[in-house]
Design an enzyme around this catalytic site. Sequence first.
Site, PDB file in Angstrom:
ATOM      1  N   ARG A   1     -14.291  75.213  66.770  1.00 24.73           N
ATOM      2  CA  ARG A   1     -13.700  74.604  65.583  1.00 24.73           C
ATOM      3  C   ARG A   1     -13.997  75.439  64.343  1.00 24.73           C
ATOM      4  O   ARG A   1     -13.128  75.642  63.494  1.00 24.73           O
ATOM      5  CB  ARG A   1     -14.219  73.174  65.399  1.00 24.73           C
ATOM      6  CG  ARG A   1     -13.580  72.206  66.395  1.00 24.73           C
ATOM      7  CD  ARG A   1     -14.160  70.839  66.275  1.00 24.73           C
ATOM      8  NE  ARG A   1     -13.774  70.162  65.040  1.00 24.73           N
ATOM      9  CZ  ARG A   1     -14.378  69.063  64.599  1.00 24.73           C
ATOM     10  NH1 ARG A   1     -15.407  68.580  65.270  1.00 24.73           N
ATOM     11  NH2 ARG A   1     -13.978  68.484  63.506  1.00 24.73           N
TER      12      ARG A   1
ATOM     13  N   ASN B   1     -12.935  64.214  56.398  1.00 19.26           N
ATOM     14  CA  ASN B   1     -12.845  65.540  56.992  1.00 19.26           C
ATOM     15  C   ASN B   1     -14.140  66.316  56.829  1.00 19.26           C
ATOM     16  O   ASN B   1     -14.891  66.110  55.879  1.00 19.26           O
ATOM     17  CB  ASN B   1     -11.681  66.323  56.370  1.00 19.26           C
ATOM     18  CG  ASN B   1     -10.352  65.639  56.604  1.00 19.26           C
ATOM     19  OD1 ASN B   1     -10.243  64.791  57.506  1.00 19.26           O
ATOM     20  ND2 ASN B   1      -9.363  65.945  55.807  1.00 19.26           N
TER      21      ASN B   1
ATOM     22  N   HIS C   1     -18.261  61.983  56.593  1.00 19.02           N
ATOM     23  CA  HIS C   1     -18.643  62.399  57.951  1.00 19.02           C
ATOM     24  C   HIS C   1     -19.349  63.746  57.997  1.00 19.02           C
ATOM     25  O   HIS C   1     -19.481  64.332  59.068  1.00 19.02           O
ATOM     26  CB  HIS C   1     -17.399  62.422  58.858  1.00 19.02           C
ATOM     27  CG  HIS C   1     -16.767  61.066  59.014  1.00 19.02           C
ATOM     28  ND1 HIS C   1     -15.433  60.894  59.291  1.00 19.02           N
ATOM     29  CD2 HIS C   1     -17.304  59.828  58.905  1.00 19.02           C
ATOM     30  CE1 HIS C   1     -15.166  59.595  59.363  1.00 19.02           C
ATOM     31  NE2 HIS C   1     -16.280  58.927  59.119  1.00 19.02           N
TER      32      HIS C   1
ATOM     33  N   CYS D   1     -33.808  75.714  64.057  1.00 21.34           N
ATOM     34  CA  CYS D   1     -34.188  75.348  62.689  1.00 21.34           C
ATOM     35  C   CYS D   1     -35.035  76.466  62.081  1.00 21.34           C
ATOM     36  O   CYS D   1     -35.992  76.938  62.717  1.00 21.34           O
ATOM     37  CB  CYS D   1     -34.981  74.043  62.730  1.00 21.34           C
ATOM     38  SG  CYS D   1     -35.762  73.615  61.175  1.00 21.34           S
TER      39      CYS D   1
ATOM     40  N   ASN E   1       1.727  59.556  54.950  1.00 25.77           N
ATOM     41  CA  ASN E   1       1.500  59.928  56.348  1.00 25.77           C
ATOM     42  C   ASN E   1       2.844  60.309  56.960  1.00 25.77           C
ATOM     43  O   ASN E   1       3.894  59.929  56.448  1.00 25.77           O
ATOM     44  CB  ASN E   1       0.888  58.716  57.099  1.00 25.77           C
ATOM     45  CG  ASN E   1       0.158  59.116  58.362  1.00 25.77           C
ATOM     46  OD1 ASN E   1       0.726  59.793  59.205  1.00 25.77           O
ATOM     47  ND2 ASN E   1      -1.105  58.736  58.488  1.00 25.77           N
TER      48      ASN E   1
END
Length: 246
Positions: free
Chosen positions: A69, A101, A118, A147, A213
């Site tokens: 992605r 998004n 999100h 990390c 939409n």
Amino acid sequence: MTQPPRNRETIEHIQPLVAFTGAGISAESGVPTFRGEGGLWEQRRAQDLATPSAFARDPQLVWRFYRWRRNVIGGCLPNAAHRLLAEMEQRLEDFTLITQNVDGLHESAGSQNILHLHGSLWRLRCTRCAARWEGRDSLREDTLPRCPECSSLARPDVVWFGEPLELQLLADAQRAAARCRTMLVIGTSALVQPAAQLPMLAKSNSAQVIELNVDRTPLTAHADYSIQGPATITLKKWWDALQNQA
Ligand code: BV8
Ligand code: ZN
């Protein structure tokens, strides 16, 4: 169809204005939506990979999904709808952008005050300590990111299905939805909770809810009106009609 804004809406009358966006606003930038045809990866559904259990079971697979992605979205540019929302933030006194998004295209378009319900595809966080960091460069294929503070396994800094949203973020979004006079709902299937409650919260506080939409959604029947078509066209139509009212 585009109805003229209600009773001579003007720039003053539509504020406080909230724009609430979903994956559809990024579709014309080439970003696969969650439920559209591009939403599959290696025949798996995004929502089956964006979960803590998928990550616990196979972190390598989930990281491959997020690397894919990031590589796809890393080449995508903000479109005219993202840019118009950034312009509206500059032009309006009382404007809030809330997005589901994680693609970062609203920031790339110049929006500054964004409620990211999100999280972000471009941020990583530690699975053990509180460390969070920007990691825009594409991740190395052969190792799992660690990390920088404690060397534990890193994960994408997004909210997975089954995980709670950050309470303060959600509270800020609910407050903006409850006090707005107009909410533009742009490019979302209105399926994912608790984000999908925001337009209904606005409506229950007498806001005008306008859906932009390409399809009908569960929200369509509750919206004051819908403008069908791609967001780059419909948002400009609405904004131009409003300017002409002024
Ligand atoms: C939680 C980050 C509780 C990850 C995302 C049953 C009923 C109700 C709820 C649930 C249920 N079962 C489970 C749940 C809860 C679940 C949920 O809602 N599931 C849904 C699928 C039913 N929700 C959760 O798990 C949330 N957490 O509930 O926690 C809790 C509380 C305490 C303690 C523990 C737990 C967390 C949800 C967040 C998930 N993370 N993203 C990542 O991206 O990797 S959500 C993900 O979906 C994306 O963020 C995406 O934005 C979002 C919503 O999808 P859309 O944005 O709407 O995108 P979609 O593809 O669906 O639709 C695109 C739309 O655009 C379409 O309508 C299309 O027509 C339109 N379009 C296309 N092109 C265009 C266009 N429009 C205009 N122009 C165009 N060109
Ligand atoms: Zn750590």
